[in-house]
Design a protein around this motif. Structure first.
Motif, PDB file in Angstrom:
ATOM      1  N   GLU A   1      -2.346   7.443  -5.813  1.00 32.98           N
ATOM      2  CA  GLU A   1      -0.897   7.281  -5.936  1.00 32.98           C
ATOM      3  C   GLU A   1      -0.270   7.597  -4.583  1.00 32.98           C
ATOM      4  O   GLU A   1      -0.914   8.179  -3.708  1.00 32.98           O
ATOM      5  CB  GLU A   1      -0.339   8.201  -7.023  1.00 32.98           C
ATOM      6  CG  GLU A   1      -0.617   9.675  -6.779  1.00 32.98           C
ATOM      7  CD  GLU A   1      -0.086  10.548  -7.908  1.00 32.98           C
ATOM      8  OE1 GLU A   1       0.429   9.990  -8.894  1.00 32.98           O
ATOM      9  OE2 GLU A   1      -0.161  11.778  -7.779  1.00 32.98           O
ATOM     10  N   TYR A   2       0.995   7.233  -4.416  1.00 27.13           N
ATOM     11  CA  TYR A   2       1.650   7.368  -3.107  1.00 27.13           C
ATOM     12  C   TYR A   2       1.599   8.795  -2.584  1.00 27.13           C
ATOM     13  O   TYR A   2       1.378   9.026  -1.391  1.00 27.13           O
ATOM     14  CB  TYR A   2       3.103   6.894  -3.184  1.00 27.13           C
ATOM     15  CG  TYR A   2       3.808   6.916  -1.840  1.00 27.13           C
ATOM     16  CD1 TYR A   2       3.590   5.906  -0.914  1.00 27.13           C
ATOM     17  CD2 TYR A   2       4.670   7.961  -1.501  1.00 27.13           C
ATOM     18  CE1 TYR A   2       4.211   5.925   0.328  1.00 27.13           C
ATOM     19  CE2 TYR A   2       5.295   7.992  -0.269  1.00 27.13           C
ATOM     20  CZ  TYR A   2       5.065   6.971   0.647  1.00 27.13           C
ATOM     21  OH  TYR A   2       5.676   7.002   1.874  1.00 27.13           O
ATOM     22  N   ALA A   3       1.767   9.777  -3.462  1.00 22.87           N
ATOM     23  CA  ALA A   3       1.781  11.180  -3.030  1.00 22.87           C
ATOM     24  C   ALA A   3       0.480  11.601  -2.363  1.00 22.87           C
ATOM     25  O   ALA A   3       0.460  12.526  -1.538  1.00 22.87           O
ATOM     26  CB  ALA A   3       2.073  12.085  -4.227  1.00 22.87           C
TER      27      ALA A   3
ATOM     28  N   ASP B   1     -10.046  -5.982  -0.560  1.00 19.11           N
ATOM     29  CA  ASP B   1      -9.620  -5.209  -1.731  1.00 19.11           C
ATOM     30  C   ASP B   1      -8.769  -4.007  -1.330  1.00 19.11           C
ATOM     31  O   ASP B   1      -7.744  -3.717  -1.956  1.00 19.11           O
ATOM     32  CB  ASP B   1     -10.850  -4.729  -2.523  1.00 19.11           C
ATOM     33  CG  ASP B   1     -11.605  -5.883  -3.155  1.00 19.11           C
ATOM     34  OD1 ASP B   1     -10.966  -6.910  -3.451  1.00 19.11           O
ATOM     35  OD2 ASP B   1     -12.834  -5.760  -3.341  1.00 19.11           O
ATOM     36  N   ARG B   2      -9.190  -3.307  -0.283  1.00 15.76           N
ATOM     37  CA  ARG B   2      -8.474  -2.091   0.097  1.00 15.76           C
ATOM     38  C   ARG B   2      -7.084  -2.380   0.658  1.00 15.76           C
ATOM     39  O   ARG B   2      -6.172  -1.578   0.482  1.00 15.76           O
ATOM     40  CB  ARG B   2      -9.304  -1.293   1.109  1.00 15.76           C
ATOM     41  CG  ARG B   2     -10.461  -0.562   0.446  1.00 15.76           C
ATOM     42  CD  ARG B   2     -11.255   0.259   1.429  1.00 15.76           C
ATOM     43  NE  ARG B   2     -12.337   0.957   0.731  1.00 15.76           N
ATOM     44  CZ  ARG B   2     -13.392   1.462   1.336  1.00 15.76           C
ATOM     45  NH1 ARG B   2     -13.514   1.362   2.649  1.00 15.76           N
ATOM     46  NH2 ARG B   2     -14.328   2.084   0.644  1.00 15.76           N
ATOM     47  N   VAL B   3      -6.921  -3.506   1.322  1.00 12.79           N
ATOM     48  CA  VAL B   3      -5.587  -3.801   1.849  1.00 12.79           C
ATOM     49  C   VAL B   3      -4.618  -4.062   0.700  1.00 12.79           C
ATOM     50  O   VAL B   3      -3.444  -3.665   0.766  1.00 12.79           O
ATOM     51  CB  VAL B   3      -5.619  -4.978   2.843  1.00 12.79           C
ATOM     52  CG1 VAL B   3      -5.833  -6.316   2.143  1.00 12.79           C
ATOM     53  CG2 VAL B   3      -4.315  -5.040   3.632  1.00 12.79           C
ATOM     54  N   LYS B   4      -5.092  -4.686  -0.367  1.00 14.01           N
ATOM     55  CA  LYS B   4      -4.229  -4.919  -1.529  1.00 14.01           C
ATOM     56  C   LYS B   4      -3.846  -3.593  -2.184  1.00 14.01           C
ATOM     57  O   LYS B   4      -2.693  -3.391  -2.586  1.00 14.01           O
ATOM     58  CB  LYS B   4      -4.934  -5.824  -2.540  1.00 14.01           C
ATOM     59  CG  LYS B   4      -5.219  -7.229  -2.023  1.00 14.01           C
ATOM     60  CD  LYS B   4      -3.959  -7.939  -1.565  1.00 14.01           C
ATOM     61  CE  LYS B   4      -4.269  -9.341  -1.034  1.00 14.01           C
ATOM     62  NZ  LYS B   4      -3.081  -9.974  -0.410  1.00 14.01           N
ATOM     63  N   GLU B   5      -4.822  -2.687  -2.283  1.00 14.24           N
ATOM     64  CA  GLU B   5      -4.546  -1.375  -2.862  1.00 14.24           C
ATOM     65  C   GLU B   5      -3.531  -0.612  -2.004  1.00 14.24           C
ATOM     66  O   GLU B   5      -2.611   0.021  -2.527  1.00 14.24           O
ATOM     67  CB  GLU B   5      -5.848  -0.571  -2.977  1.00 14.24           C
ATOM     68  CG  GLU B   5      -6.817  -1.132  -4.006  1.00 14.24           C
ATOM     69  CD  GLU B   5      -8.164  -0.442  -3.953  1.00 14.24           C
ATOM     70  OE1 GLU B   5      -8.319   0.506  -3.145  1.00 14.24           O
ATOM     71  OE2 GLU B   5      -9.070  -0.852  -4.708  1.00 14.24           O
TER      72      GLU B   5
ATOM     73  N   GLU C   1      -1.310  -1.869  -0.005  1.00 16.14           N
ATOM     74  CA  GLU C   1       0.009  -2.501  -0.151  1.00 16.14           C
ATOM     75  C   GLU C   1       0.664  -2.081  -1.470  1.00 16.14           C
ATOM     76  O   GLU C   1       1.853  -1.746  -1.501  1.00 16.14           O
ATOM     77  CB  GLU C   1      -0.148  -4.026  -0.090  1.00 16.14           C
ATOM     78  CG  GLU C   1      -0.451  -4.540   1.311  1.00 16.14           C
ATOM     79  CD  GLU C   1      -0.803  -6.021   1.344  1.00 16.14           C
ATOM     80  OE1 GLU C   1      -0.761  -6.596   2.445  1.00 16.14           O
ATOM     81  OE2 GLU C   1      -1.132  -6.592   0.282  1.00 16.14           O
ATOM     82  N   ASN C   2      -0.114  -2.056  -2.536  1.00 13.89           N
ATOM     83  CA  ASN C   2       0.436  -1.703  -3.850  1.00 13.89           C
ATOM     84  C   ASN C   2       0.862  -0.240  -3.924  1.00 13.89           C
ATOM     85  O   ASN C   2       1.837   0.100  -4.596  1.00 13.89           O
ATOM     86  CB  ASN C   2      -0.588  -1.997  -4.939  1.00 13.89           C
ATOM     87  CG  ASN C   2      -0.836  -3.479  -5.129  1.00 13.89           C
ATOM     88  OD1 ASN C   2       0.005  -4.302  -4.787  1.00 13.89           O
ATOM     89  ND2 ASN C   2      -1.995  -3.830  -5.659  1.00 13.89           N
TER      90      ASN C   2
ATOM     91  N   GLY D   1       0.725   2.320   1.333  1.00 15.11           N
ATOM     92  CA  GLY D   1       0.038   2.870   2.501  1.00 15.11           C
ATOM     93  C   GLY D   1       0.654   2.457   3.821  1.00 15.11           C
ATOM     94  O   GLY D   1       0.781   3.277   4.744  1.00 15.11           O
ATOM     95  N   PHE D   2       1.038   1.199   3.927  1.00 15.60           N
ATOM     96  CA  PHE D   2       1.628   0.724   5.178  1.00 15.60           C
ATOM     97  C   PHE D   2       2.995   1.365   5.409  1.00 15.60           C
ATOM     98  O   PHE D   2       3.337   1.733   6.532  1.00 15.60           O
ATOM     99  CB  PHE D   2       1.723  -0.804   5.170  1.00 15.60           C
ATOM    100  CG  PHE D   2       0.397  -1.492   5.276  1.00 15.60           C
ATOM    101  CD1 PHE D   2      -0.164  -1.773   6.511  1.00 15.60           C
ATOM    102  CD2 PHE D   2      -0.315  -1.841   4.134  1.00 15.60           C
ATOM    103  CE1 PHE D   2      -1.394  -2.403   6.619  1.00 15.60           C
ATOM    104  CE2 PHE D   2      -1.554  -2.473   4.227  1.00 15.60           C
ATOM    105  CZ  PHE D   2      -2.098  -2.755   5.467  1.00 15.60           C
ATOM    106  N   GLN D   3       3.757   1.529   4.346  1.00 14.09           N
ATOM    107  CA  GLN D   3       5.053   2.204   4.468  1.00 14.09           C
ATOM    108  C   GLN D   3       4.872   3.663   4.862  1.00 14.09           C
ATOM    109  O   GLN D   3       5.656   4.217   5.638  1.00 14.09           O
ATOM    110  CB  GLN D   3       5.821   2.115   3.134  1.00 14.09           C
ATOM    111  CG  GLN D   3       6.302   0.722   2.784  1.00 14.09           C
ATOM    112  CD  GLN D   3       5.281  -0.062   1.968  1.00 14.09           C
ATOM    113  OE1 GLN D   3       4.082   0.204   2.037  1.00 14.09           O
ATOM    114  NE2 GLN D   3       5.766  -1.021   1.204  1.00 14.09           N
TER     115      GLN D   3
END
Length: 380
Positions: free
Chosen positions: A90-92, A121-125, A127-128, A131-133
């Motif tokens: 999760e984002y946290a 696969d990991r780039v999609k995860e 993004e969801n 991680g980039f933010q």
């Protein structure tokens, strides 16, 4: 010339993935030896150190904190680490791991920070889950100076990532002369994608996990004919560093001798000559005739193996057998690799290792071959 190119004083980076250890255990880093290597490296004008959350079973970042950060002023070095994206649920979690890394390294910011081992696969995860933010927000807060990612996949996936994420300032790619035209690793194709997007490249695995530092037979003769005093590794590192869009080449140095060799020819780096490039082309032709396993010893496959098989070490012995023959030496080496851990024949073919392998090796099949060569003869 990119801003990152101007910032990098020299093209050799210190990879903290294969540090000296005291008793053969990856977790027991030899601080005295590491400090000596750091001192020699910095004294010669180099300054880039590359670590990551999983290196040395989580102990590399701590060693960097003790041996580098505690002993040198912050402006004397660049420090890079990486987000273990496969652990994020999760984002946290991004903030949790990032703060843990800052604490382990004993720094308030990272000069370079990467999303680690990205693939389709990991780039999609990432993004969801944001991680980039997250890395952008840490850069805005001054806790990261430059953001990027390391990459293990095909060139079309890299093209998609760089198209969708122009905020990425650099990419770390596996580039070496053996994999340059490989359809599996796609070193050249990935390099050209980064070049097309104007994104600078940091090189990992220039010596392919040490494979290109240990030449025998015709490959050794070809390189020795160029300069009998030059190490085989020097041609591999200089090959990668000679690429125009490469700003840094990482070398995972394990002892002072390796470091002194690398710094000697990279202190005043000279690109490969045409004669040296031609010789490397001949070496590749010879290497392709040998059926060795192209394992880079990244050890991602070891994590989670239910039988605790030290897969890269077994593959290393397998390759020694291909290069030098199955002898008492290789048999002894095989016994050492299975001491206290699983042997190749213990594999239950669950496939967890293959899902983690950046080289996309058929690990289960190769372990079976290694077992046939060593275990039947040795009655293991």
């Amino acid at each position: 010339m990119s801003e990152l190119t101007k910032e990098m004083p020299k093209k050799l980076g210190f990879g903290c993935m294969r540090l000296p250890v005291t008793d053969g255990s990856t977790e027991n880093i030899n601080d005295a030896a590491f400090c000596e290597m750091i001192d020699s490296y910095i004294e010669q004008g180099f300054k880039y150190f590359d670590t990551a959350y999983p290196y040395h079973n989580g102990r590399s970042e701590e060693a960097v904190g003790r041996c580098l950060v505690q002993r040198y002023a912050r402006d004397r070095f660049f420090l890079a680490s990486k987000m273990p994206v496969w652990l994020v649920k999760e984002y946290a979690d991004y903030g949790k791991y990032f703060e843990e890394q800052l604490k382990k390294c004993q720094v308030e910011y990272f000069d370079f920070y990467l999303l680690h081992a990205m693939n389709k696969d990991r780039v999609k995860e990432a993004e969801n889950l944001g991680g980039f933010q997250f890395v952008q927000s840490m850069k805005a807060e001054g806790k990261i100076r430059h953001i990027g990612f390391s990459f293990h996949d095909k060139a079309d996936v890299l093209d998609e990532i760089l198209t969708n994420h122009p905020e990425m300032e650099f990419v770390q790619l596996q580039i070496n002369y053996y994999d340059w035209e490989s359809e599996n690793v796609q070193s050249r194709k990935c390099y050209e994608v980064a070049e097309k997007h104007g994104v600078p490249v940091i090189v990992m695995e220039p010596v392919k996990g040490g494979t290109l530092a240990n030449m025998v037979g015709e490959p050794a003769r070809i390189l020795s004919a160029l300069d009998e005093n030059a190490s085989y590794a020097s041609y591999a590192v200089r090959y990668a560093a000679s690429l125009p869009n490469v700003i840094l080449v990482l070398s995972g140095m394990s002892d002072l001798k390796q470091l002194q060799d690398n710094t000697a020819y990279m202190k005043d780096f000279q690109p490969l000559t045409d004669k040296e490039q031609q010789a490397i082309g001949k070496v590749v032709e010879e290497l392709e005739k040998l059926p060795t396993i192209p394992c880079t010893n990244c050890r991602y496959c070891v994590e989670g193996c239910p039988k605790k098989i030290r897969i890269p070490d077994i593959f290393g012995v397998y390759n020694m057998g291909v290069q030098f023959g199955v002898t008492d030496v290789t048999r002894g080496s095989y016994r050492c690799q299975i001491d206290g851990s699983g042997k190749a024949g213990d594999c239950i073919k669950c496939g967890k290792c293959e899902a983690q392998c950046p080289q996309h090796l058929e690990i289960r099949k190769l372990l079976e071959e290694a077992a046939d060569i060593y275990e039947k003869e040795m009655h293991l």
